[in-house]
Design a protein around this motif. Structure first.
Motif, PDB file in Angstrom:
ATOM      1  N   ASN A 187      -4.379   0.770   5.391  1.00 57.69           N
ATOM      2  CA  ASN A 187      -3.581   1.382   6.437  1.00 57.69           C
ATOM      3  C   ASN A 187      -3.417   2.872   6.237  1.00 57.69           C
ATOM      4  O   ASN A 187      -2.386   3.428   6.557  1.00 57.69           O
ATOM      5  N   ILE A 219       3.772   0.823   2.897  1.00 59.82           N
ATOM      6  CA  ILE A 219       3.130   0.196   4.055  1.00 59.82           C
ATOM      7  C   ILE A 219       2.744  -1.230   3.719  1.00 59.82           C
ATOM      8  O   ILE A 219       2.282  -1.519   2.616  1.00 59.82           O
ATOM      9  N   ALA A 220       2.934  -2.117   4.687  1.00 61.84           N
ATOM     10  CA  ALA A 220       2.478  -3.503   4.532  1.00 61.84           C
ATOM     11  C   ALA A 220       1.142  -3.650   5.235  1.00 61.84           C
ATOM     12  O   ALA A 220       1.029  -3.364   6.427  1.00 61.84           O
ATOM     13  N   TYR A 221       0.114  -4.077   4.515  1.00 59.35           N
ATOM     14  CA  TYR A 221      -1.220  -4.257   5.097  1.00 59.35           C
ATOM     15  C   TYR A 221      -1.172  -5.043   6.396  1.00 59.35           C
ATOM     16  O   TYR A 221      -1.881  -4.769   7.335  1.00 59.35           O
ATOM     17  N   VAL A 273       3.838   2.091  17.992  1.00 57.09           N
ATOM     18  CA  VAL A 273       2.591   1.632  17.395  1.00 57.09           C
ATOM     19  C   VAL A 273       1.839   0.807  18.414  1.00 57.09           C
ATOM     20  O   VAL A 273       2.427  -0.055  19.078  1.00 57.09           O
ATOM     21  N   ARG A 292      -2.713   0.660  -4.412  1.00 52.28           N
ATOM     22  CA  ARG A 292      -2.467  -0.641  -3.819  1.00 52.28           C
ATOM     23  C   ARG A 292      -1.702  -1.488  -4.822  1.00 52.28           C
ATOM     24  O   ARG A 292      -1.712  -1.213  -6.020  1.00 52.28           O
ATOM     25  N   TYR A 343      -0.589   5.580  16.530  1.00 51.60           N
ATOM     26  CA  TYR A 343       0.843   5.743  16.284  1.00 51.60           C
ATOM     27  C   TYR A 343       1.337   7.079  16.841  1.00 51.60           C
ATOM     28  O   TYR A 343       0.611   8.067  16.826  1.00 51.60           O
ATOM     29  N   TYR A 359       0.866  -1.176   0.000  1.00 49.61           N
ATOM     30  CA  TYR A 359       0.000   0.000   0.000  1.00 49.61           C
ATOM     31  C   TYR A 359       0.903   1.227   0.000  1.00 49.61           C
ATOM     32  O   TYR A 359       1.829   1.319   0.803  1.00 49.61           O
ATOM     33  N   ILE A 361       5.565   0.592   8.398  1.00 48.96           N
ATOM     34  CA  ILE A 361       5.210   1.864   7.786  1.00 48.96           C
ATOM     35  C   ILE A 361       6.478   2.672   7.670  1.00 48.96           C
ATOM     36  O   ILE A 361       7.111   2.979   8.667  1.00 48.96           O
ATOM     37  N   SER A 375       0.873  -5.598   8.750  1.00 50.86           N
ATOM     38  CA  SER A 375       1.548  -5.235   9.985  1.00 50.86           C
ATOM     39  C   SER A 375       1.412  -3.738  10.239  1.00 50.86           C
ATOM     40  O   SER A 375       1.759  -2.932   9.391  1.00 50.86           O
ATOM     41  N   ALA A 376       0.914  -3.407  11.424  1.00 50.47           N
ATOM     42  CA  ALA A 376       0.762  -1.987  11.757  1.00 50.47           C
ATOM     43  C   ALA A 376       2.102  -1.292  11.863  1.00 50.47           C
ATOM     44  O   ALA A 376       2.182  -0.080  11.789  1.00 50.47           O
ATOM     45  N   SER A 377       3.166  -2.058  12.036  1.00 46.71           N
ATOM     46  CA  SER A 377       4.455  -1.408  12.264  1.00 46.71           C
ATOM     47  C   SER A 377       5.271  -1.235  10.997  1.00 46.71           C
ATOM     48  O   SER A 377       6.276  -0.543  11.000  1.00 46.71           O
ATOM     49  N   THR A 436      -6.383  -1.509  10.669  1.00 46.29           N
ATOM     50  CA  THR A 436      -5.385  -2.414  10.126  1.00 46.29           C
ATOM     51  C   THR A 436      -5.649  -3.851  10.502  1.00 46.29           C
ATOM     52  O   THR A 436      -6.109  -4.155  11.594  1.00 46.29           O
ATOM     53  N   GLU A 446      -0.751  -5.976  17.378  1.00 45.56           N
ATOM     54  CA  GLU A 446       0.585  -5.992  17.952  1.00 45.56           C
ATOM     55  C   GLU A 446       0.866  -4.662  18.634  1.00 45.56           C
ATOM     56  O   GLU A 446       0.254  -3.657  18.365  1.00 45.56           O
TER      57      GLU A 446
END
Lengths: 113, 117
Positions: free
Chosen positions: B104, A93-95, B48, A51, B33, A32, A101, A97-99, B96, B53
């Motif tokens: 996201n 951004i990877a869908y 985050v 996307r 965040y 993304y 980014i 994983s929230a981290s 997410t 997570e």
């Protein structure tokens, strides 16, 4: 570590001309790719995104292209206007994983009257 | 107020002070965040919190301490900061990872302009 390279860092174009900003990413999990515009003293706001299953997306004067094989994507602004002057950030951004980014370093776009 | 809000908008503190930044999101998102925005640097993701997570960025000094009591509120506790910590601190939220619908887009708050004397 993973990173996003954004070029150029500053860009000045004549009003009415086109502007192109390019980003290259390294994390193959990224799927993304948003672009944010931040005017002076304001918060970043999403202007367009793409996307990974799409190669190009257009919204009026703004378009974004994605080359997933080469891991780069670009923002194109046509018929630039004074209100386009701002700092533009790309992100990968990877869908899943929230981290995952990562933002690019930003491009300061100035439109000359 | 809708969207993402942050308080205070401006903060000046000495190096020995303890203060907290607050963020609240009214979007029903499940991830929040903290970012640091310094001049001539990319947005730096600091912390985050999400249903999936919790990520603590090991490069962030321990003088920054996050707290997320629920999915709508996020705090950043500050103590014994240094002048180089002066920056704009942005909070963001997103939806997410869950229910097979994942996107996201980051919705940012207006930021807290922090000055450490």
């Amino acid at each position: 570590g993973e990173n996003v390279e954004q070029h150029p860092s500053t860009l000045s174009v004549q009003e009415g001309d086109s502007a192109v900003i390019k980003c290259t990413y390294s994390d193959s999990a990224s799927n993304y790719f948003p672009w944010y515009k931040q005017e002076l003293g304001k918060r970043p706001q999403l202007i367009i995104d793409i996307r990974s299953n799409v190669g190009e997306k257009k919204d009026q004067r703004i378009a974004v292209t994605l080359n997933k094989t080469a891991k780069h994507f670009s923002l194109h602004i046509t018929e630039t206007q004074p209100e386009d002057s701002a700092v533009y950030f790309c992100a990968a951004i990877a869908y899943s994983s929230a981290s995952k980014i990562i933002f690019g370093s930003g491009t300061r776009l100035s439109i000359r009257p | 107020e809708t969207g993402v809000t942050q308080t205070p908008r401006h903060l000046v503190m000495g190096m020995t002070n303890k203060k907290s930044l607050k963020c609240e999101q009214h979007l029903g998102h499940n991830a929040m965040y903290w970012y640091k925005q310094s001049a001539k640097k990319p947005l730096e993701l600091m912390f985050v919190y999400s249903l999936e997570e919790r990520v603590e960025n090991n490069s962030v000094p321990s003088r920054f301490s996050p707290e997320c009591p629920n999915s709508s509120h996020l705090f950043l506790h500050l103590h014994t900061l240094q002048p180089e910590d002066s920056a704009l601190y942005l909070c963001a939220s997103s939806q997410t990872g869950t229910s097979g619908i994942s996107y996201n887009e980051q919705f940012f708050g207006p930021g807290t302009r922090l000055t450490v004397l």
